[in-house]
Design an enzyme around this catalytic site. Structure first.
Site, PDB file in Angstrom:
ATOM      1  CG  ASP A  18      20.870 -42.405  -8.646  1.00  0.00           C
ATOM      2  OD1 ASP A  18      20.014 -41.523  -8.809  1.00  0.00           O
ATOM      3  OD2 ASP A  18      21.078 -42.972  -7.553  1.00  0.00           O
ATOM      4  CG  HIS A  73      18.343 -44.019  -5.887  1.00  0.00           C
ATOM      5  ND1 HIS A  73      19.143 -42.961  -5.531  1.00  0.00           N
ATOM      6  CD2 HIS A  73      17.431 -44.143  -4.890  1.00  0.00           C
ATOM      7  CE1 HIS A  73      18.743 -42.480  -4.365  1.00  0.00           C
ATOM      8  NE2 HIS A  73      17.704 -43.177  -3.946  1.00  0.00           N
TER       9      HIS A  73
HETATM   10  C1  XUL Z   1      16.460 -38.926   0.716  1.00  0.00           C
HETATM   11  C2  XUL Z   1      17.532 -39.889   0.956  1.00  0.00           C
HETATM   12  C3  XUL Z   1      17.742 -40.898  -0.105  1.00  0.00           C
HETATM   13  C4  XUL Z   1      18.150 -42.243   0.407  1.00  0.00           C
HETATM   14  C5  XUL Z   1      18.244 -43.298  -0.659  1.00  0.00           C
HETATM   15  O1  XUL Z   1      16.336 -37.968   1.697  1.00  0.00           O
HETATM   16  O2  XUL Z   1      18.235 -39.821   1.948  1.00  0.00           O
HETATM   17  O3  XUL Z   1      18.675 -40.390  -0.990  1.00  0.00           O
HETATM   18  O4  XUL Z   1      19.384 -42.198   1.063  1.00  0.00           O
HETATM   19  O5  XUL Z   1      17.055 -43.460  -1.341  1.00  0.00           O
END
Ligand code: XUL
Ligand code: CO
Length: 442
Positions: free
Chosen positions: A108, A105
Site C-alpha cells: 500500500d 501493507h
Molecule cells: C482481507 C483483510 C485484510 C487484512 C490485512 O479480507 O481483512 O485486509 O486485514 O491483510
C-alpha cells in the site's frame, strides 16, 4: 515535514466533537476523545485506525467494470512519486479525522519493484518518508503487515506454497515489514493468511501446508524477540475468499493451529466483523471466543451485506451489533495494544474525497456510541449479575469437587442415584434480557 503539500483533503478542517445537537454533518456527535469512561479517555479505549489500502488504494474496480475512483496519486507517471503523493494525502486525511492510528501493507505504501531487492529498497525509502511525516503528526501506527497474496507468485499461498522459494521470498518480505513496523513504532504486527488455504484437496497436501505455516509463524515470533519488537503478533482469521478454504478459518481453528505449533502464548488475534459473519458467526462470538482463549488482540471494524455472500467491507452502521461487540471486548478485559481498525471501504459510486470523510466520521461516531452503550451495560452489571446467578449452583462445594476432578464418574453417578436427582429446568430468560439491551441503547 516543513509544509504539508496540498492534497484532495486540504480544504477540510479537522473534525471536532460538537455533541448530539450539532447540525454539522462533518462533526463527531459521540466521539469525544478526552471523555473519561471506565477510568480512561475514550481515545485510549478505542484507538481508531485508518487503513491505507481501502482509503487510498481502492479504485472501485470490480469483476464487471474498471476503476471508478480516480485519485491524483493513481495517475502519477513515476510510481515512487505516486507513493509520496499518496502518503501526503493519507496524513492529510489522518489530520482531518484526528485519527490516532493508521495501518498498512508494504504494497500500500510502496509500489512493487522489478524484483525482491528493489521492492525491499522501495519499502525502506517509503518507511523513511512516513517516519518523517509522523514526526509532525499525532497519528501513530497501529500495525503493519505484508501483502503476500496479491502478486501471481503467491497464487498458491505464501508460507503454505508448494514451492519453497515462495516461502523464502515471503519470509524476506515479512522480515522487512517487521523491521519497518518497528521503525515506525507499530503497536502490533498482523498476519492475514491471504492465500494460505486451498482451492481443491485433489492437488493439496494438507499436513505439509499446515507444517509450513506453523514453521513460518514460529520464525516470525523468534524474529520479533530477536529485534526487540514489543508489539503483539496478530493472526487474522477468515474462512474463505480468496481461497475456497483458508487455514485460519475462525478463532477456534486458529487456536487449534496455534496449540499444534506451540504458538498459543505468542500470538493473538485480529478479529474482523465481516470475516466472522463469513464464517457463520457473529462478530461478538468471535471476540468472546478469542477472549476465552486469551487471544483477544485487535479488531477490524466493518460489516458485510446480509444479501451478498462475500467480504463487502462496508463501514459499520448497526448500533446494536457493534454495542454487543464492544460489550464482549469489555468483558474480555479490553484490547490492550490493539485498537479499532476501519478495514472498510466506500462503495464504488462514492467517488468524492468527502465520501471517505463521511464514511469514517459515521464509523467512528457509531463505534464511540456503541462503546458508551456497552460501557454502561458493563458498569451497571445487570447482565453480568443475571449470568452470575445462572451459574451460581457451580459455587457449591459439591459442584466444585466435580469440576476440579475430585470425583470420578462412578462417584458422581452413585451420589446422583443416592439423591435420586430430579433437576428442575429454569428459564434462560432470553427475551427478557434482549429487551433489557434494546431498551438501554441510547
Ligand atoms: C482481507 C483483510 C485484510 C487484512 C490485512 O479480507 O481483512 O485486509 O486485514 O491483510
Ligand atoms: Co482485515
Amino acid at each position: 515535514m516543513s509544509q504539508t503539500p496540498s492534497t484532495i483533503f486540504s480544504g477540510f478542517e479537522t473534525i471536532r466533537y460538537e455533541g448530539q445537537e450539532s447540525q454539522n454533518p462533518l462533526a463527531y456527535r459521540w466521539y469525544q476523545p478526552d471523555r473519561i469512561v471506565l477510568g480512561k479517555p475514550l481515545r485510549d479505549h478505542l484507538r481508531f485506525a485508518i487503513t491505507y489500502w481501502h482509503s487510498f488504494g481502492w479504485s472501485g474496480a470490480d469483476p464487471f467494470g474498471a476503476a471508478t475512483i480516480d485519485r491524483p496519486w493513481m495517475r502519477s507517471g513515476d510510481p515512487m512519486s505516486g507513493a509520496r503523493m499518496k502518503a501526503d494525502a493519507a496524513f492529510d486525511l489522518f489530520r482531518v479525522l484526528d485519527a490516532p492510528f493508521f495501518t498498512f501493507h508494504d504494497r500500500d505504501i510502496t509500489p512493487e519493484g522489478v524484483d525482491l531487492n528493489s521492492s525491499l529498497r522501495n519499502l525502506h525509502i517509503m518507511a523513511d518518508y512516513l517516519e518523517a511525516k509522523m514526526e509532525s503528526s499525532s497519528t501513530g501506527l497501529l500495525w503493519g503487515t505484508a501483502n503476500v497474496f496479491a502478486h501471481r507468485r503467491f497464487m498458491a499461498g505464501a508460507a503454505s506454497n508448494p514451492d519453497p522459494e515462495v516461502f523464502a521470498f515471503s519470509a524476506a518480505t515479512v522480515k522487512h515489514c517487521m523491521d519497518v513496523t518497528k521503525q515506525l513504532n507499530g503497536q502490533n504486527y498482523v498476519l492475514w493468511g491471504g492465500r494460505e488455504g486451498y482451492e481443491t484437496l485433489l492437488n493439496t497436501d494438507l499436513k505439509r501446508e499446515l507444517d509450513q505455516l506453523g514453521r513460518f509463524i514460529n520464525l516470525v515470533v523468534e524474529y520479533k524477540h530477536k529485534i526487540g519488537f514489543r508489539g503483539e503478533i496478530l493472526m487474522e482469521p477468515k474462512p474463505k475468499e480468496p481461497t475456497k478454504h483458508q487455514y485460519d478459518f475462525d478463532t477456534a481453528a486458529v487456536y487449534a493451529f496455534l496449540q499444534r505449533y506451540g504458538l498459543e502464548k505468542h500470538v493473538k488475534l485480529n478479529i474482523e466483523a465481516n470475516h466472522a459473519t463469513l464464517a457463520g458467526h457473529s462478530f461478538e462470538h468471535e471476540i468472546a471466543m478469542a477472549a476465552t482463549f486469551g487471544l483477544l488482540g485487535s479488531l477490524d471494524m466493518n460489516r458485510g451485506d446480509l444479501l451478498l455472500g462475500w467480504d463487502t467491507d462496508q463501514f459499520p452502521n448497526d448500533l446494536q451489533d457493534v454495542t454487543l461487540a464492544m460489550y464482549e471486548v469489555l468483558r474480555g478485559g479490553g484490547l490492550g495494544k490493539g485498537g479499532l481498525n476501519f478495514d472498510a471501504k466506500v462503495r464504488r459510486q462514492s467517488i468524492d474525497a468527502d465520501d471517505l470523510i463521511h464514511a469514517h466520521v459515521g464509523g467512528i461516531d457509531l463505534c464511540a456510541r456503541a462503546f458508551l452503550n456497552a460501557a454502561r451495560l458493563f458498569e451497571e452489571k445487570t447482565l453480568s449479575s443475571i449470568v452470575e446467578k445462572r451459574y451460581a449452583g457451580w459455587d457449591s462445594p459439591y459442584a466444585q469437587a466435580m469440576l476440579r476432578g475430585e470425583l470420578k464418574l462412578e462417584e458422581i453417578a452413585s451420589q446422583a442415584e443416592e439423591k435420586n436427582l430430579n433437576p428442575e429446568p429454569r428459564s434462560g430468560k432470553q427475551e427478557f434480557i434482549e429487551n433489557l439491551v434494546a431498551r438501554s441503547l441510547f
